[in-house]
Design an enzyme around this catalytic site. Structure first.
Site, PDB file in Angstrom:
ATOM      1  N   ASN A 103       0.869  -1.173   0.000  1.00 16.70           N
ATOM      2  CA  ASN A 103       0.000   0.000   0.000  1.00 16.70           C
ATOM      3  C   ASN A 103       0.909   1.227   0.000  1.00 16.70           C
ATOM      4  O   ASN A 103       1.496   1.562   1.019  1.00 16.70           O
ATOM      5  CB  ASN A 103      -0.886  -0.048   1.257  1.00 16.70           C
ATOM      6  CG  ASN A 103      -1.691   1.219   1.454  1.00 16.70           C
ATOM      7  OD1 ASN A 103      -1.778   2.058   0.559  1.00 16.70           O
ATOM      8  ND2 ASN A 103      -2.289   1.356   2.634  1.00 16.70           N
ATOM      9  N   LYS A 121       0.137   4.258  -0.272  1.00 18.81           N
ATOM     10  CA  LYS A 121      -0.493   5.448   0.335  1.00 18.81           C
ATOM     11  C   LYS A 121      -0.270   6.676  -0.558  1.00 18.81           C
ATOM     12  O   LYS A 121      -0.217   6.540  -1.770  1.00 18.81           O
ATOM     13  CB  LYS A 121       0.009   5.662   1.770  1.00 18.81           C
ATOM     14  CG  LYS A 121      -0.160   4.383   2.592  1.00 18.81           C
ATOM     15  CD  LYS A 121       0.017   4.581   4.073  1.00 18.81           C
ATOM     16  CE  LYS A 121      -0.178   3.253   4.788  1.00 18.81           C
ATOM     17  NZ  LYS A 121      -0.090   3.349   6.228  1.00 18.81           N
ATOM     18  N   HIS A 126      -9.538   1.336   4.792  1.00 16.29           N
ATOM     19  CA  HIS A 126      -8.278   1.497   5.528  1.00 16.29           C
ATOM     20  C   HIS A 126      -8.515   2.463   6.694  1.00 16.29           C
ATOM     21  O   HIS A 126      -9.295   3.410   6.574  1.00 16.29           O
ATOM     22  CB  HIS A 126      -7.193   2.036   4.595  1.00 16.29           C
ATOM     23  CG  HIS A 126      -5.831   1.989   5.220  1.00 16.29           C
ATOM     24  ND1 HIS A 126      -5.417   2.929   6.138  1.00 16.29           N
ATOM     25  CD2 HIS A 126      -4.823   1.105   5.093  1.00 16.29           C
ATOM     26  CE1 HIS A 126      -4.198   2.621   6.540  1.00 16.29           C
ATOM     27  NE2 HIS A 126      -3.802   1.518   5.926  1.00 16.29           N
ATOM     28  N   GLU A 183      -6.894   4.832   7.766  1.00 13.86           N
ATOM     29  CA  GLU A 183      -6.637   6.240   7.436  1.00 13.86           C
ATOM     30  C   GLU A 183      -7.835   6.863   6.733  1.00 13.86           C
ATOM     31  O   GLU A 183      -8.063   8.072   6.832  1.00 13.86           O
ATOM     32  CB  GLU A 183      -5.342   6.352   6.610  1.00 13.86           C
ATOM     33  CG  GLU A 183      -4.131   6.156   7.525  1.00 13.86           C
ATOM     34  CD  GLU A 183      -2.909   5.563   6.859  1.00 13.86           C
ATOM     35  OE1 GLU A 183      -2.807   5.575   5.618  1.00 13.86           O
ATOM     36  OE2 GLU A 183      -2.036   5.058   7.597  1.00 13.86           O
ATOM     37  N   GLU A 206      -5.368  -4.670  10.703  1.00 12.80           N
ATOM     38  CA  GLU A 206      -4.307  -3.698  10.952  1.00 12.80           C
ATOM     39  C   GLU A 206      -4.598  -2.925  12.245  1.00 12.80           C
ATOM     40  O   GLU A 206      -5.414  -1.997  12.241  1.00 12.80           O
ATOM     41  CB  GLU A 206      -4.226  -2.696   9.785  1.00 12.80           C
ATOM     42  CG  GLU A 206      -3.964  -3.344   8.437  1.00 12.80           C
ATOM     43  CD  GLU A 206      -3.438  -2.338   7.431  1.00 12.80           C
ATOM     44  OE1 GLU A 206      -2.320  -2.533   6.940  1.00 12.80           O
ATOM     45  OE2 GLU A 206      -4.118  -1.344   7.156  1.00 12.80           O
ATOM     46  N   GLY A 221       2.779   2.224  10.843  1.00 15.24           N
ATOM     47  CA  GLY A 221       3.808   3.250  10.699  1.00 15.24           C
ATOM     48  C   GLY A 221       4.551   3.592  11.976  1.00 15.24           C
ATOM     49  O   GLY A 221       5.259   4.595  12.034  1.00 15.24           O
ATOM     50  N   SER A 264       3.461  -2.135  10.428  1.00 15.53           N
ATOM     51  CA  SER A 264       4.907  -2.258  10.664  1.00 15.53           C
ATOM     52  C   SER A 264       5.482  -3.623  10.294  1.00 15.53           C
ATOM     53  O   SER A 264       6.372  -4.133  10.982  1.00 15.53           O
ATOM     54  CB  SER A 264       5.234  -1.901  12.114  1.00 15.53           C
ATOM     55  OG  SER A 264       4.901  -0.537  12.363  1.00 15.53           O
TER      56      SER A 264
HETATM   57  P1  PGA Z   1       2.939   0.285   7.645  1.00 16.26           P
HETATM   58  O1  PGA Z   1       1.463   0.519   7.026  1.00 16.26           O
HETATM   59  O2  PGA Z   1       3.461  -0.994   7.044  1.00 16.26           O
HETATM   60  O3  PGA Z   1       3.720   1.489   7.206  1.00 16.26           O
HETATM   61  O4  PGA Z   1       2.777   0.177   9.101  1.00 16.26           O
HETATM   62  C1  PGA Z   1       0.560  -0.536   6.843  1.00 16.26           C
HETATM   63  C2  PGA Z   1      -0.735  -0.032   6.286  1.00 16.26           C
HETATM   64  O5  PGA Z   1      -1.252   0.994   6.749  1.00 16.26           O
HETATM   65  O6  PGA Z   1      -1.320  -0.657   5.371  1.00 16.26           O
END
Ligand code: PGA
Length: 252
Positions: free
Chosen positions: A10, A12, A97, A99, A167, A173, A213
Protein backbone atom coordinates in the site's frame (compact mmCIF):
# COMPACT_ATOMS: atom_id res chain seq x y z
CA UNK A 1 -2.38 -25.28 1.48
CA UNK A 2 -5.83 -23.87 0.87
CA UNK A 3 -4.82 -20.24 1.28
CA UNK A 4 -1.99 -18.93 -0.86
CA UNK A 5 -0.19 -16.05 0.82
CA UNK A 6 -0.73 -12.54 -0.52
CA UNK A 7 2.00 -9.92 -0.24
CA UNK A 8 0.37 -6.54 -0.78
CA UNK A 9 1.97 -3.10 -0.93
CA UNK A 10 0.00 0.00 0.00
CA UNK A 11 1.94 2.99 -1.28
CA UNK A 12 -0.49 5.45 0.34
CA UNK A 13 0.02 9.08 -0.81
CA UNK A 14 3.57 8.53 -2.00
CA UNK A 15 5.51 8.50 -5.29
CA UNK A 16 5.52 10.60 -8.43
CA UNK A 17 5.88 9.19 -11.95
CA UNK A 18 9.64 8.77 -11.82
CA UNK A 19 10.14 7.08 -8.45
CA UNK A 20 6.89 5.11 -8.75
CA UNK A 21 7.96 3.68 -12.11
CA UNK A 22 11.41 2.79 -10.79
CA UNK A 23 9.91 1.10 -7.71
CA UNK A 24 7.38 -0.94 -9.69
CA UNK A 25 9.96 -1.96 -12.26
CA UNK A 26 12.42 -3.08 -9.60
CA UNK A 27 9.75 -5.14 -7.85
CA UNK A 28 8.47 -6.65 -11.12
CA UNK A 29 11.99 -7.67 -12.14
CA UNK A 30 12.57 -9.49 -8.84
CA UNK A 31 9.17 -11.15 -8.86
CA UNK A 32 9.81 -12.43 -12.39
CA UNK A 33 13.29 -13.68 -11.47
CA UNK A 34 12.23 -15.55 -8.30
CA UNK A 35 9.69 -18.33 -8.18
CA UNK A 36 7.82 -17.07 -5.15
CA UNK A 37 5.02 -19.28 -3.92
CA UNK A 38 2.66 -16.38 -3.20
CA UNK A 39 0.50 -13.75 -4.86
CA UNK A 40 1.49 -10.10 -5.14
CA UNK A 41 -0.51 -6.91 -5.16
CA UNK A 42 0.61 -3.30 -5.50
CA UNK A 43 -1.67 -0.38 -4.66
CA UNK A 44 -0.23 2.94 -5.85
CA UNK A 45 -2.09 6.26 -5.61
CA UNK A 46 -4.84 6.81 -8.23
CA UNK A 47 -2.59 9.15 -10.21
CA UNK A 48 -0.09 6.39 -10.99
CA UNK A 49 -2.41 3.44 -11.69
CA UNK A 50 -2.18 3.68 -15.50
CA UNK A 51 1.58 4.07 -15.47
CA UNK A 52 2.24 1.30 -12.95
CA UNK A 53 -0.05 -1.08 -14.87
CA UNK A 54 2.41 -0.82 -17.75
CA UNK A 55 5.39 -1.52 -15.47
CA UNK A 56 3.72 -4.67 -14.13
CA UNK A 57 2.93 -6.13 -17.53
CA UNK A 58 3.85 -9.82 -17.73
CA UNK A 59 4.79 -9.97 -14.03
CA UNK A 60 1.69 -11.57 -12.41
CA UNK A 61 1.63 -8.74 -9.86
CA UNK A 62 -1.94 -7.52 -9.45
CA UNK A 63 -2.76 -3.82 -9.42
CA UNK A 64 -5.10 -2.27 -6.86
CA UNK A 65 -6.42 1.11 -5.81
CA UNK A 66 -6.49 2.43 -2.24
CA UNK A 67 -10.19 3.34 -2.24
CA UNK A 68 -13.24 3.37 -4.51
CA UNK A 69 -16.63 5.08 -4.62
CA UNK A 70 -19.82 3.01 -4.48
CA UNK A 71 -21.57 4.67 -7.40
CA UNK A 72 -21.12 3.59 -11.00
CA UNK A 73 -20.78 7.20 -12.19
CA UNK A 74 -22.29 10.62 -11.69
CA UNK A 75 -22.06 13.77 -9.61
CA UNK A 76 -19.35 12.82 -7.09
CA UNK A 77 -16.60 15.37 -7.53
CA UNK A 78 -13.17 13.95 -6.87
CA UNK A 79 -14.29 10.35 -6.55
CA UNK A 80 -13.34 7.29 -8.62
CA UNK A 81 -15.83 4.58 -9.59
CA UNK A 82 -15.25 0.82 -9.66
CA UNK A 83 -15.58 0.77 -13.46
CA UNK A 84 -12.93 3.47 -13.81
CA UNK A 85 -10.60 1.17 -11.91
CA UNK A 86 -11.30 -1.96 -13.94
CA UNK A 87 -10.93 0.21 -17.05
CA UNK A 88 -7.36 0.99 -15.91
CA UNK A 89 -6.58 -2.68 -15.34
CA UNK A 90 -7.08 -2.82 -11.57
CA UNK A 91 -8.00 -6.16 -10.10
CA UNK A 92 -8.33 -5.01 -6.49
CA UNK A 93 -9.41 -2.10 -4.33
CA UNK A 94 -8.38 -1.54 -0.72
CA UNK A 95 -11.48 -0.46 1.19
CA UNK A 96 -11.94 0.89 4.70
CA UNK A 97 -8.28 1.50 5.53
CA UNK A 98 -8.09 3.08 8.99
CA UNK A 99 -6.64 6.24 7.44
CA UNK A 100 -9.87 6.57 5.43
CA UNK A 101 -12.06 5.61 8.36
CA UNK A 102 -10.35 8.30 10.46
CA UNK A 103 -9.53 11.05 7.92
CA UNK A 104 -12.74 10.71 5.90
CA UNK A 105 -15.11 9.44 8.58
CA UNK A 106 -15.86 6.23 6.68
CA UNK A 107 -18.31 4.00 8.54
CA UNK A 108 -18.75 0.24 8.37
CA UNK A 109 -21.92 0.83 6.34
CA UNK A 110 -20.07 2.91 3.75
CA UNK A 111 -17.21 0.40 3.57
CA UNK A 112 -19.73 -2.37 2.98
CA UNK A 113 -21.51 -0.39 0.27
CA UNK A 114 -18.20 0.25 -1.48
CA UNK A 115 -17.30 -3.44 -1.30
CA UNK A 116 -20.60 -4.48 -2.87
CA UNK A 117 -20.10 -2.00 -5.73
CA UNK A 118 -16.52 -3.12 -6.24
CA UNK A 119 -17.53 -6.79 -6.37
CA UNK A 120 -20.33 -6.02 -8.82
CA UNK A 121 -17.79 -4.38 -11.11
CA UNK A 122 -15.52 -7.41 -10.93
CA UNK A 123 -12.97 -6.00 -8.50
CA UNK A 124 -11.60 -7.97 -5.58
CA UNK A 125 -11.47 -6.10 -2.30
CA UNK A 126 -9.06 -5.85 0.60
CA UNK A 127 -11.33 -4.83 3.47
CA UNK A 128 -9.38 -3.34 6.38
CA UNK A 129 -10.28 -3.55 10.03
CA UNK A 130 -8.41 -3.01 13.29
CA UNK A 131 -8.62 -1.45 16.73
CA UNK A 132 -7.25 1.83 18.04
CA UNK A 133 -4.73 1.99 20.88
CA UNK A 134 -7.49 3.07 23.27
CA UNK A 135 -9.65 0.10 22.28
CA UNK A 136 -6.69 -2.26 22.68
CA UNK A 137 -5.95 -0.89 26.15
CA UNK A 138 -9.60 -1.27 27.11
CA UNK A 139 -9.46 -4.95 26.11
CA UNK A 140 -11.91 -4.41 23.27
CA UNK A 141 -9.79 -5.58 20.35
CA UNK A 142 -11.74 -8.70 19.51
CA UNK A 143 -15.12 -7.07 20.05
CA UNK A 144 -14.16 -4.18 17.73
CA UNK A 145 -12.87 -6.52 15.03
CA UNK A 146 -15.98 -8.69 15.22
CA UNK A 147 -18.26 -5.71 14.79
CA UNK A 148 -16.16 -4.37 11.90
CA UNK A 149 -16.39 -7.75 10.16
CA UNK A 150 -20.12 -7.85 10.79
CA UNK A 151 -20.66 -4.31 9.48
CA UNK A 152 -18.03 -3.94 6.74
CA UNK A 153 -18.02 -7.28 4.97
CA UNK A 154 -20.91 -7.71 2.54
CA UNK A 155 -23.02 -10.86 2.54
CA UNK A 156 -21.93 -11.55 -1.04
CA UNK A 157 -18.27 -11.79 -0.02
CA UNK A 158 -16.47 -14.92 -1.19
CA UNK A 159 -12.96 -16.16 -0.61
CA UNK A 160 -12.26 -15.21 -4.20
CA UNK A 161 -13.46 -11.62 -4.20
CA UNK A 162 -12.55 -10.61 -0.64
CA UNK A 163 -9.40 -10.42 1.44
CA UNK A 164 -9.47 -9.14 5.01
CA UNK A 165 -6.60 -7.04 6.37
CA UNK A 166 -6.26 -6.84 10.15
CA UNK A 167 -4.31 -3.70 10.95
CA UNK A 168 -4.11 -2.51 14.56
CA UNK A 169 -4.14 1.27 14.11
CA UNK A 170 -1.45 1.76 16.75
CA UNK A 171 0.90 -0.54 14.81
CA UNK A 172 0.64 1.34 11.50
CA UNK A 173 3.81 3.25 10.70
CA UNK A 174 5.00 3.13 14.31
CA UNK A 175 7.44 0.20 14.29
CA UNK A 176 5.31 -1.42 17.00
CA UNK A 177 3.61 -4.76 16.43
CA UNK A 178 1.46 -6.96 18.63
CA UNK A 179 3.05 -10.18 19.87
CA UNK A 180 2.67 -13.20 17.61
CA UNK A 181 0.30 -14.74 20.14
CA UNK A 182 -1.87 -11.61 20.03
CA UNK A 183 -1.89 -11.55 16.23
CA UNK A 184 -2.88 -15.22 16.02
CA UNK A 185 -5.60 -14.76 18.63
CA UNK A 186 -7.16 -11.85 16.74
CA UNK A 187 -6.88 -13.55 13.34
CA UNK A 188 -8.55 -16.69 14.70
CA UNK A 189 -11.34 -14.54 16.15
CA UNK A 190 -11.74 -12.78 12.80
CA UNK A 191 -12.02 -16.13 11.01
CA UNK A 192 -14.66 -17.17 13.52
CA UNK A 193 -16.60 -13.95 12.87
CA UNK A 194 -16.32 -14.59 9.13
CA UNK A 195 -17.61 -18.14 9.63
CA UNK A 196 -20.61 -16.81 11.51
CA UNK A 197 -21.39 -14.37 8.72
CA UNK A 198 -20.42 -16.29 5.59
CA UNK A 199 -20.22 -19.94 6.63
CA UNK A 200 -17.25 -22.07 7.60
CA UNK A 201 -16.31 -23.11 4.07
CA UNK A 202 -15.91 -19.49 2.92
CA UNK A 203 -14.17 -18.43 6.15
CA UNK A 204 -11.64 -21.26 5.89
CA UNK A 205 -10.66 -20.15 2.40
CA UNK A 206 -10.69 -16.39 2.91
CA UNK A 207 -7.28 -14.76 3.28
CA UNK A 208 -6.68 -12.64 6.36
CA UNK A 209 -3.63 -10.39 6.03
CA UNK A 210 -1.79 -8.77 8.90
CA UNK A 211 -0.76 -5.13 8.47
CA UNK A 212 1.11 -2.68 10.70
CA UNK A 213 4.91 -2.26 10.66
CA UNK A 214 5.62 -5.43 8.70
CA UNK A 215 9.33 -5.42 7.85
CA UNK A 216 11.80 -7.96 6.44
CA UNK A 217 12.93 -8.86 9.98
CA UNK A 218 9.49 -9.64 11.45
CA UNK A 219 7.60 -10.93 8.39
CA UNK A 220 8.67 -14.56 8.63
CA UNK A 221 7.43 -14.93 12.21
CA UNK A 222 4.16 -13.04 11.70
CA UNK A 223 3.33 -14.78 8.45
CA UNK A 224 4.06 -18.25 9.77
CA UNK A 225 1.10 -18.01 12.15
CA UNK A 226 -1.70 -20.40 11.18
CA UNK A 227 -4.35 -17.76 10.49
CA UNK A 228 -2.10 -15.14 8.88
CA UNK A 229 -2.32 -15.42 5.11
CA UNK A 230 -0.14 -12.56 3.99
CA UNK A 231 0.66 -8.94 4.72
CA UNK A 232 -0.53 -5.47 3.84
CA UNK A 233 2.65 -3.43 3.84
CA UNK A 234 2.93 0.35 3.93
CA UNK A 235 6.36 1.85 4.62
CA UNK A 236 8.37 -1.22 3.61
CA UNK A 237 6.52 -1.44 0.28
CA UNK A 238 8.16 1.82 -0.78
CA UNK A 239 11.61 0.22 -0.89
CA UNK A 240 11.93 -2.52 -3.50
CA UNK A 241 14.56 -4.36 -1.44
CA UNK A 242 12.44 -4.42 1.69
CA UNK A 243 9.32 -5.51 -0.17
CA UNK A 244 11.17 -8.29 -1.98
CA UNK A 245 13.04 -9.37 1.15
CA UNK A 246 9.71 -9.79 2.91
CA UNK A 247 8.64 -12.11 0.07
CA UNK A 248 11.98 -13.92 0.21
CA UNK A 249 11.63 -14.50 3.94
CA UNK A 250 8.06 -15.73 3.64
CA UNK A 251 7.33 -17.25 0.23
CA UNK A 252 10.41 -19.28 -0.69
P1 PGA B 1 2.94 0.29 7.64
O1 PGA B 1 1.46 0.52 7.03
O2 PGA B 1 3.46 -0.99 7.04
O3 PGA B 1 3.72 1.49 7.21
O4 PGA B 1 2.78 0.18 9.10
C1 PGA B 1 0.56 -0.54 6.84
C2 PGA B 1 -0.74 -0.03 6.29
O5 PGA B 1 -1.25 0.99 6.75
O6 PGA B 1 -1.32 -0.66 5.37
Amino acid sequence: MIRKKLIAGNWKMNCLSKDGTALAQAIATEVKANKFNCDFLICPPFTLLGLIKKCLRGSKIALGSQDVHFAEKGAHTGDISPLMLTDLGCGYAIIGHSERRVDHFESNELVCKKAVAAHNAGLNTVICIGESEKEREAGETIKVCQSQIEGSVPNDATAKNTVIAYEPIWAIGTGKTPTSADVQEVHAAIRKALAKKLGTAVANRMRILYGGSVKPNNAAELLSLPDVDGALIGGASLKADDFINIAKNVCK
